[in-house]
Write a protein that holds these residues in place. Structure first.
Motif, PDB file in Angstrom:
ATOM      1  N   ILE A   8      57.773  25.534 -23.603  1.00  0.00           N
ATOM      2  CA  ILE A   8      56.863  24.526 -23.493  1.00  0.00           C
ATOM      3  C   ILE A   8      55.721  25.082 -22.697  1.00  0.00           C
ATOM      4  O   ILE A   8      54.691  24.803 -23.341  1.00  0.00           O
ATOM      5  N   TRP A   9      55.912  25.754 -21.658  1.00  0.00           N
ATOM      6  CA  TRP A   9      54.612  26.291 -20.918  1.00  0.00           C
ATOM      7  C   TRP A   9      53.966  27.192 -21.790  1.00  0.00           C
ATOM      8  O   TRP A   9      52.645  27.189 -21.711  1.00  0.00           O
ATOM      9  N   PHE A  12      51.999  25.657 -24.201  1.00  0.00           N
ATOM     10  CA  PHE A  12      50.500  24.927 -23.712  1.00  0.00           C
ATOM     11  C   PHE A  12      49.698  26.173 -23.433  1.00  0.00           C
ATOM     12  O   PHE A  12      48.429  26.090 -23.796  1.00  0.00           O
ATOM     13  N   MET A  15      48.036  27.382 -26.856  1.00  0.00           N
ATOM     14  CA  MET A  15      47.088  26.390 -27.286  1.00  0.00           C
ATOM     15  C   MET A  15      45.687  26.114 -26.530  1.00  0.00           C
ATOM     16  O   MET A  15      44.702  26.080 -27.207  1.00  0.00           O
ATOM     17  N   TYR A  16      45.979  26.302 -25.120  1.00  0.00           N
ATOM     18  CA  TYR A  16      44.745  26.372 -24.365  1.00  0.00           C
ATOM     19  C   TYR A  16      43.781  27.785 -24.880  1.00  0.00           C
ATOM     20  O   TYR A  16      42.601  27.673 -24.771  1.00  0.00           O
ATOM     21  N   PHE A  50      40.018  23.726 -17.617  1.00  0.00           N
ATOM     22  CA  PHE A  50      40.611  22.472 -18.473  1.00  0.00           C
ATOM     23  C   PHE A  50      39.683  21.473 -18.572  1.00  0.00           C
ATOM     24  O   PHE A  50      39.602  20.857 -19.992  1.00  0.00           O
TER      25      PHE A  50
END
Length: 121
Positions: A8-9, A12, A15-16, A50
């Protein structure tokens, strides 16, 4: 369970990074934005990555999409023009051009026959 959260990390993070590179590409592609504003956006992406990325997508997302569509349309037009240029004229057009040269006396009958054979091949 640790592998699940690790995946999961990683999702992300990847994707970032994709969003970050899209933003950086859009910043350098935008001709209307001054160099100072580009520098401010890049500093913001370094200091508060972010939050700055989220603000950029909200504030400039529509123009980002418009620039992307414009660039893709231009790339398609360039590709189509290149293909038309490389493909050349049709055999009928080549033969008619050779016939016009023959009629004007610029080439001989043998040269016309060679051009016609080449066009039909």
């Amino acid at each position: 369970m640790d592998w699940f959260w690790l995946m999961i990390w990683w999702f992300f993070i990847v994707m970032y990074l994709i969003i970050l590179f899209q933003i950086l590409g859009d910043l350098f592609r935008d001709r209307e934005l001054s160099g100072w504003w580009k520098a401010v956006w890049i500093i913001g992406l370094v200091v508060l990555p972010f939050l700055t990325a989220l603000i950029y997508l909200i504030a400039r997302g529509r123009s980002m999409a418009e620039r992307n569509v414009r660039d893709l349309t231009q790339a398609k037009a360039d590709t189509d023009a290149y293909i038309r240029d490389v493909a050349g004229a049709s055999p009928a057009t080549q033969i008619s051009q050779a016939k016009a040269l023959l009629d004007s006396g610029a080439i001989s009958e043998q040269e016309f026959a060679a051009l016609k054979a080449k066009a039909l091949a």
